[in-house]
Scaffold this motif. Structure first.
Motif, mmCIF file in Angstrom:
data_model
loop_
_atom_site.group_PDB
_atom_site.id
_atom_site.type_symbol
_atom_site.label_atom_id
_atom_site.label_comp_id
_atom_site.label_asym_id
_atom_site.label_seq_id
_atom_site.Cartn_x
_atom_site.Cartn_y
_atom_site.Cartn_z
ATOM 1 N N LEU A 142 0.834 -1.211 0.000
ATOM 2 C CA LEU A 142 0.000 0.000 0.000
ATOM 3 C C LEU A 142 0.863 1.253 0.000
ATOM 4 O O LEU A 142 0.555 2.237 -0.683
ATOM 5 C CB LEU A 142 -0.938 -0.010 1.210
ATOM 6 N N HIS A 143 1.958 1.206 0.733
ATOM 7 C CA HIS A 143 2.886 2.340 0.777
ATOM 8 C C HIS A 143 3.479 2.592 -0.606
ATOM 9 O O HIS A 143 3.631 3.741 -1.025
ATOM 10 C CB HIS A 143 3.986 2.066 1.803
ATOM 11 N N ALA A 144 3.813 1.520 -1.309
ATOM 12 C CA ALA A 144 4.349 1.667 -2.672
ATOM 13 C C ALA A 144 3.314 2.325 -3.587
ATOM 14 O O ALA A 144 3.650 3.188 -4.403
ATOM 15 C CB ALA A 144 4.762 0.309 -3.224
ATOM 16 N N GLY A 145 2.048 1.921 -3.444
ATOM 17 C CA GLY A 145 0.988 2.555 -4.233
ATOM 18 C C GLY A 145 0.842 4.024 -3.893
ATOM 19 O O GLY A 145 0.689 4.868 -4.788
ATOM 20 N N SER A 146 0.919 4.347 -2.618
ATOM 21 C CA SER A 146 0.827 5.735 -2.182
ATOM 22 C C SER A 146 1.988 6.550 -2.737
ATOM 23 O O SER A 146 1.810 7.668 -3.237
ATOM 24 C CB SER A 146 0.807 5.794 -0.654
ATOM 25 N N ALA A 147 3.185 5.989 -2.657
ATOM 26 C CA ALA A 147 4.367 6.677 -3.189
ATOM 27 C C ALA A 147 4.216 6.908 -4.696
ATOM 28 O O ALA A 147 4.571 7.984 -5.205
ATOM 29 C CB ALA A 147 5.623 5.871 -2.886
ATOM 30 N N ALA A 148 3.695 5.918 -5.399
ATOM 31 C CA ALA A 148 3.484 6.064 -6.848
ATOM 32 C C ALA A 148 2.498 7.194 -7.146
ATOM 33 O O ALA A 148 2.699 7.974 -8.086
ATOM 34 C CB ALA A 148 2.996 4.748 -7.449
ATOM 35 N N LEU A 149 1.450 7.289 -6.349
ATOM 36 C CA LEU A 149 0.466 8.367 -6.565
ATOM 37 C C LEU A 149 1.090 9.743 -6.328
ATOM 38 O O LEU A 149 0.819 10.684 -7.075
ATOM 39 C CB LEU A 149 -0.752 8.159 -5.663
ATOM 40 N N PHE A 150 1.930 9.857 -5.320
ATOM 41 C CA PHE A 150 2.597 11.139 -5.089
ATOM 42 C C PHE A 150 3.617 11.430 -6.188
ATOM 43 O O PHE A 150 3.807 12.583 -6.575
ATOM 44 C CB PHE A 150 3.221 11.202 -3.695
ATOM 45 N N LEU A 151 4.250 10.401 -6.721
ATOM 46 C CA LEU A 151 5.164 10.598 -7.851
ATOM 47 C C LEU A 151 4.392 11.082 -9.081
ATOM 48 O O LEU A 151 4.844 11.981 -9.802
ATOM 49 C CB LEU A 151 5.905 9.293 -8.155
ATOM 50 N N VAL A 152 3.225 10.515 -9.311
ATOM 51 C CA VAL A 152 2.358 10.977 -10.402
ATOM 52 C C VAL A 152 1.996 12.446 -10.189
ATOM 53 O O VAL A 152 2.016 13.243 -11.137
ATOM 54 C CB VAL A 152 1.090 10.100 -10.505
ATOM 55 N N ALA A 153 1.667 12.817 -8.952
ATOM 56 C CA ALA A 153 1.325 14.213 -8.654
ATOM 57 C C ALA A 153 2.517 15.130 -8.917
ATOM 58 O O ALA A 153 2.351 16.236 -9.457
ATOM 59 C CB ALA A 153 0.847 14.357 -7.214
ATOM 60 N N CYS A 154 3.717 14.698 -8.549
ATOM 61 C CA CYS A 154 4.913 15.511 -8.796
ATOM 62 C C CYS A 154 5.126 15.722 -10.291
ATOM 63 O O CYS A 154 5.412 16.842 -10.743
ATOM 64 C CB CYS A 154 6.147 14.851 -8.176
ATOM 65 N N ALA A 155 4.973 14.663 -11.073
ATOM 66 C CA ALA A 155 5.111 14.780 -12.532
ATOM 67 C C ALA A 155 3.992 15.635 -13.108
ATOM 68 O O ALA A 155 4.230 16.477 -13.991
ATOM 69 C CB ALA A 155 5.099 13.388 -13.171
ATOM 70 N N GLY A 156 2.780 15.451 -12.612
ATOM 71 C CA GLY A 156 1.654 16.262 -13.079
ATOM 72 C C GLY A 156 1.867 17.738 -12.806
ATOM 73 O O GLY A 156 1.553 18.590 -13.645
ATOM 74 N N ALA A 157 2.409 18.052 -11.641
ATOM 75 C CA ALA A 157 2.675 19.458 -11.306
ATOM 76 C C ALA A 157 3.714 20.043 -12.250
ATOM 77 O O ALA A 157 3.574 21.194 -12.710
ATOM 78 C CB ALA A 157 3.135 19.579 -9.854
ATOM 79 N N LEU A 158 4.743 19.284 -12.564
ATOM 80 C CA LEU A 158 5.759 19.767 -13.513
ATOM 81 C C LEU A 158 5.137 20.028 -14.878
ATOM 82 O O LEU A 158 5.357 21.087 -15.485
ATOM 83 C CB LEU A 158 6.897 18.750 -13.625
ATOM 84 N N LEU A 159 4.350 19.085 -15.365
ATOM 85 C CA LEU A 159 3.713 19.262 -16.672
ATOM 86 C C LEU A 159 2.723 20.433 -16.653
ATOM 87 O O LEU A 159 2.608 21.158 -17.641
ATOM 88 C CB LEU A 159 3.027 17.974 -17.106
ATOM 89 N N LEU A 160 2.061 20.619 -15.542
ATOM 90 C CA LEU A 160 1.142 21.753 -15.401
ATOM 91 C C LEU A 160 1.901 23.073 -15.487
ATOM 92 O O LEU A 160 1.488 23.992 -16.203
ATOM 93 C CB LEU A 160 0.385 21.649 -14.078
#
Length: 137
Positions: free
Chosen positions: A110-128
């Protein structure tokens, strides 16, 4: 006023990247008590989630009022705001239950999934930020 959405997105990106890349790893490096480090990191992630919801809503409001929003921009805002929210509201309770039960294998997944979601958010913020800072036209 036309640069304000870029500034807000850049601040949002900076706060995400700081919590994910500096604060959380720093807590585990500085504290011998890993449970305390995890609890503190979790609190920072919770705060970051709600900051993102607020800043995402503010960006949607500003961009829709100015007519500068596009489907792509709104998609990146949604991804960047909702990925941590899914972690907080869906994975977080399951992580707490697994940790309380001593099921560290489940907690780790579950922690790995959570970390992946925050990584997606970090990439999304950069693209934004990149999309909003691009000259019009």
């Amino acid at each position: 006023m036309s640069r304000l959405p870029v500034l807000i997105a850049a601040l949002w990106m900076g706060s995400l990247w700081t919590v994910c890349g500096v604060v959380a790893p720093g807590l585990f490096a500085a504290l011998e008590d890993r449970r305390l480090a995890g609890d503190l990191a979790g609190e920072f992630f919770r705060i970051e989630t709600w900051i993102g919801i607020g800043l995402g809503a503010l960006l949607v409001l500003m961009l829709s009022r100015s007519g500068r929003g596009s489907r792509t921009v709104y998609t990146w805002i949604a991804i960047t705001a909702l990925a941590p929210l899914v972690s907080e509201l869906i994975l977080g309770p399951f992580m707490g239950t697994a940790r309380a039960a001593g099921n560290m294998t489940r907690f780790g997944l579950l922690h790995a999934g959570s970390a992946a979601l925050f990584l997606v958010a970090c990439a999304g913020a950069l693209l934004l930020v990149l999309k909003l800072s691009r000259p019009a036209g």
